[in-house]
Design an enzyme around this catalytic site. Structure first.
Site, short mmCIF file in Angstrom:
data_model
loop_
_atom_site.label_atom_id
_atom_site.label_comp_id
_atom_site.label_asym_id
_atom_site.label_seq_id
_atom_site.Cartn_x
_atom_site.Cartn_y
_atom_site.Cartn_z
N ALA A 108 4.58 0.93 -0.63
CA ALA A 108 5.55 1.24 -1.68
C ALA A 108 4.88 1.18 -3.05
CB ALA A 108 6.71 0.26 -1.60
N CYS A 133 0.62 -1.72 2.45
CA CYS A 133 1.26 -2.08 1.18
C CYS A 133 1.64 -0.79 0.46
CB CYS A 133 0.38 -2.97 0.32
SG CYS A 133 -0.29 -4.42 1.17
N CYS A 186 -4.85 -2.50 -8.80
CA CYS A 186 -4.64 -2.06 -10.19
C CYS A 186 -4.87 -3.24 -11.12
CB CYS A 186 -3.25 -1.45 -10.37
SG CYS A 186 -1.88 -2.49 -9.82
#
Length: 410
Positions: free
Chosen positions: A230, A228, A344
Site C-alpha cells: 500500500a 508492504c 523513503c
C-alpha cells in the site's frame, strides 16, 4: 460560517492537532467542507508548517509573551496567507472571526487584529528557510555536508509538484516529462478532474517512488511479490508489465485503496492482508519488491508535518524490522531471483548501512547496478546502492529522498 472562514478555521484546527497533539495530518478526519474548501484548508496547513519557524521569528517581536497555541496558530496562518498574496483586509477579518469563535481565544481577538495589521508579510520571504530538526539534520550534515542539507531544506520549503506514472496507452494531462519518465505537474488542481483519471491512464506517484519497480525489471509471466504494497503505485507498475503480482500489506484498510486503484486502471494483482513477519507464500518468487516501513524522512517536501511529530526514537526499531523483512524476502526467492529493497528515508541506518549489513549476513549475495534513464552514475554508492536525495533536480522541484538496492540470490 462566512465565506472564506471555514477553510481557514479547518487549517487552524489541523495545526492544533499536529503541533498540540502530535498527530499526523494523514491521520486526521477530513473536515466537513466542500471539496474546494477542503483542498484550500490542506494547502494552508501545509504552507504554515513549511514556514512555521520563519513566521515565528517575525511574530515574536510583536508579542510580549507566548500566546496559547490556538491563538499562535491563527497568527501564523494569517501571516503566511498574506505572504502568499491574499488580500490583508480579508485575512485579518477572517482570523479575528476565527479567534472569536473559540472561548479560549475570544478575549484575545483584539490582539490578533493588532498583530496582523502591524506586520509586513513580505518580510517572510526574506527569512532563512526552515531547518530540519536536530535529530535528522545532524546525521545528514555528517553524511553530505551543510551545503547539501541546506539545499534539501530549500526544497522542503516549497510546495512540491505532482508526479504521475503513465500507462503508455492511456490518456494523460499536459506537463513536464522528467528524465526518469514521470510526468510532472506544477499546478494540477483537482486530481480527479485531470484528463485520463477516469480512464486509468496514470496514477499519482513521486518520481523517486517510481524507480524501485523500474530497478526490479519485472517481466511478463514472472511471479512477483510486492511486499508492504500500500498505497499501490508500485503494485500497478509491476502489474502493467504483465507479471503475476501478489501484493501484501499488513493493513486491510490500506489495501482497499490499492484495490480501488487497480479497478480504475484495469490492472490485476492478488491482494493479501497479512503480517510479512508471519505470512508464508505457497511458492517461491522470481522477483520481490520490498518498500519497507521507515522513518519517511525523505518525504518531508510532501509531508511537512513529519518534522514536528517524530523525534528519531523509532529509527532503531524500524532498522531492525527492515533487516528482518530483507531476510524473509530473500528466503522466498527462487535461486537466481532478485530483490529490490527500498526506503523513503534519508538516514544511512535505513539505507546504506542496511546494504552493508545484508551483504555481511548473506555470503554470496550480490548487488547489481543498472543504467536507468534519468539516473546519474553519481547517485550510485560504492557498495552498489542507489541514493536519491531531495536536492537532486532541485531546479525542477526536486524529488523524495530514497535509498534502494537490487540484490541477487545465488
Amino acid at each position: 460560517m462566512a465565506e472564506g472562514i471555514a477553510a481557514r478555521a479547518a487549517a487552524v484546527a489541523a495545526l492544533n492537532a499536529v503541533l498540540g497533539e502530535g498527530r499526523m495530518l494523514a491521520e486526521l478526519s477530513e473536515p466537513d467542507l466542500a471539496p474546494q474548501d477542503r483542498a484550500r484548508a490542506a494547502r494552508l496547513t501545509e504552507e504554515v508548517l513549511r514556514r512555521l519557524d520563519p513566521a515565528d521569528r517575525i511574530l515574536a517581536p510583536k508579542l510580549r509573551k507566548s500566546p496559547p497555541l490556538a491563538l499562535m496558530n491563527i497568527l501564523r496562518l494569517g501571516l503566511v496567507e498574506m505572504a502568499l498574496g491574499a488580500a490583508p483586509y480579508g485575512v485579518v477579518n477572517a482570523c479575528v472571526a476565527i479567534a472569536q469563535q473559540d472561548r479560549k481565544t475570544r478575549h484575545r481577538s483584539g490582539l490578533v487584529n493588532a498583530v496582523l495589521r502591524g506586520i509586513d508579510p513580505a518580510a517572510l520571504a526574506e527569512q532563512p528557510v526552515q531547518k530540519l530538526p536536530r535529530w535528522l539534520r545532524q546525521p545528514l550534515v555528517q553524511k553530505w555536508g551543510r551545503d547539501a542539507v541546506h539545499q534539501m531544506e530549500t526544497v522542503f520549503a516549497a510546495p512540491p509538484p505532482l508526479d504521475l506514472t503513465l500507462r503508455p496507452e492511456g490518456p494523460h494531462p499536459e506537463g513536464e516529462m522528467m528524465p526518469t519518465g514521470s510526468l510532472r505537474l506544477s499546478d494540477p488542481g483537482r486530481i480527479t478532474a485531470l484528463p485520463g483519471y477516469a480512464e486509468g491512464g496514470w496514477w499519482v506517484q513521486d518520481m523517486a517512488a517510481a524507480i524501485p519497480a523500474r530497478l526490479l525489471q519485472a517481466q511478463a509471466g514472472e511471479r512477483v511479490l510486492d511486499l508492504c504494497a500500500a498505497p499501490g503505485g508500485k503494485t500497478m507498475q509491476l502489474a502493467a508489465t504483465g507479471a503475476e503480482v501478489t501484493a501484501l500489506d499488513i493493513s486491510a484498510a490500506r489495501l482497499r485503496r490499492v484495490e480501488e486503484n487497480l479497478a480504475r486502471t484495469g490492472l490485476q494483482a492478488q491482494l493479501i492482508a497479512a503480517d510479512a513477519l508471519h505470512w508464508e507464500p505457497d511458492g517461491l518468487f522470481d522477483a520481490i519488491l520490498l518498500d519497507a516501513p521507515c522513518s519517511a524522512s525523505g518525504t518531508i517536501r510532501r509531508h511537512p508535518d513529519l518534522p514536528f511529530i517524530k523525534d528519531g526514537s523509532e529509527i532503531r526499531g524500524l532498522a531492525e524490522l527492515q533487516s528482518q523483512l530483507i531476510d524473509r524476502a530473500l528466503y522466498w526467492l527462487k535461486p537466481g531471483g532478485r530483490l529490490v529493497f527500498a526506503t523513503c528515508s534519508l538516514l544511512p541506518e535505513e539505507g546504506e548501512l542496511q546494504l552493508d549489513a545484508a551483504l555481511a549476513r548473506h555470503p554470496g549475495l550480490k548487488t547489481t547496478r543498472l543504467e536507468l534513464d534519468g539516473i546519474s552514475s553519481d547517485w550510485w554508492t560504492e557498495s552498489g546502492g542507489l541514493r536519491l536525495r531531495p536536492d537532486y533536480l532541485a531546479s525542477q522541484g526536486g524529488m523524495d529522498g530514497f535509498f534502494m538496492m537490487r540484490l541477487h540470490r545465488p
